[in-house]
Motif scaffolding. Sequence first.
Motif, PDB file in Angstrom:
ATOM      1  N   ALA A   1       2.986  -0.453   2.965  1.00 48.33           N
ATOM      2  CA  ALA A   1       3.416   0.817   3.554  1.00 48.33           C
ATOM      3  C   ALA A   1       3.552   0.681   5.062  1.00 48.33           C
TER       4      ALA A   1
ATOM      5  N   THR B   1      -1.491  -1.726   6.643  1.00 45.75           N
ATOM      6  CA  THR B   1      -0.191  -1.097   6.867  1.00 45.75           C
ATOM      7  C   THR B   1       0.604  -1.900   7.892  1.00 45.75           C
TER       8      THR B   1
ATOM      9  N   ARG C   1      10.687   8.491   1.981  1.00 45.22           N
ATOM     10  CA  ARG C   1      10.812   8.640   0.527  1.00 45.22           C
ATOM     11  C   ARG C   1      10.976   7.262  -0.114  1.00 45.22           C
ATOM     12  N   VAL C   2      10.456   7.130  -1.316  1.00 43.59           N
ATOM     13  CA  VAL C   2      10.665   5.879  -2.049  1.00 43.59           C
ATOM     14  C   VAL C   2      12.068   5.909  -2.647  1.00 43.59           C
TER      15      VAL C   2
ATOM     16  N   THR D   1       0.547   7.554   5.651  1.00 36.52           N
ATOM     17  CA  THR D   1       1.833   7.301   5.005  1.00 36.52           C
ATOM     18  C   THR D   1       1.622   6.615   3.670  1.00 36.52           C
TER      19      THR D   1
ATOM     20  N   THR E   1       3.564   9.825  -4.550  1.00 38.02           N
ATOM     21  CA  THR E   1       4.905  10.115  -5.071  1.00 38.02           C
ATOM     22  C   THR E   1       5.240   9.280  -6.305  1.00 38.02           C
TER      23      THR E   1
ATOM     24  N   LEU F   1       2.915   8.032   0.101  1.00 36.08           N
ATOM     25  CA  LEU F   1       3.832   7.292  -0.766  1.00 36.08           C
ATOM     26  C   LEU F   1       3.216   7.034  -2.139  1.00 36.08           C
ATOM     27  N   ARG F   2       1.945   6.715  -2.153  1.00 34.96           N
ATOM     28  CA  ARG F   2       1.268   6.425  -3.420  1.00 34.96           C
ATOM     29  C   ARG F   2       1.282   7.655  -4.330  1.00 34.96           C
TER      30      ARG F   2
ATOM     31  N   ARG G   1       7.114  10.541   6.768  1.00 39.65           N
ATOM     32  CA  ARG G   1       6.893  10.631   5.324  1.00 39.65           C
ATOM     33  C   ARG G   1       8.106  10.096   4.584  1.00 39.65           C
TER      34      ARG G   1
ATOM     35  N   SER H   1      12.579   2.993  -7.671  1.00 40.09           N
ATOM     36  CA  SER H   1      11.372   2.217  -7.354  1.00 40.09           C
ATOM     37  C   SER H   1      10.503   1.969  -8.582  1.00 40.09           C
TER      38      SER H   1
END
Length: 199
Positions: A64, A92, A41-42, A70, A77, A74-75, A39, A46
């Motif tokens: 990604a 991906t 982190r961005v 995943t 977040t 990410l989306r 998982r 970003s």
Amino acid sequence: MSLPTAVHSALRRFATLIGMPPVTSTPGFFADTAACILRPRVYYDSESAIIRLAQQGCTVVLLAPYSSETLTFLRATLSEAPLRHAHVCPMTVSMHSQTPHLEFLPAFRAWCKAALGLPDLTAGKILIATTGMGRLVNSASLQQQPTALMCAPGNIESTVRYVVDKWELHNPAASVSIDGLATLCDVVHGANQEARLAV
């Protein structure tokens, strides 16, 4: 084998190789490490970088690593604002280097042409920003695909020296190395300015 199982197994083997205590004695460390892989982190900037690149006339596509799970993580977040300025590629990036990426890059370019309505898109008009010298820069170099290697502080992957041959010129090299997304925006802005002057 599932990705979490593969990651856990790889961490255990790596820990044994470098003489670290077993997983059972330091469960928190291994859990945190696995979370960073599964998982990711961005980067903190970003969202502002996505908006700025879009304002500079770029078509931003988010790639990604690892799996669709995943990508979903990410989306979630990111806030709605940057997502209005970016496209999310449904494919991906494999966690393995070389062969999958040699197949991935042409498929990615084909997706961009079809999904984004860019029929005349060529490899030279796409800049892939990545932290993966082995995962993406190596394969991209073989296909004359421009790349920006993200060497942000604290990123371990981008500092790994990836050697495929004793001759330095045969080893992969990014088109440009950057220390963060703000620098990427500056590089793109500079390239756009040069292109306008050349016309």
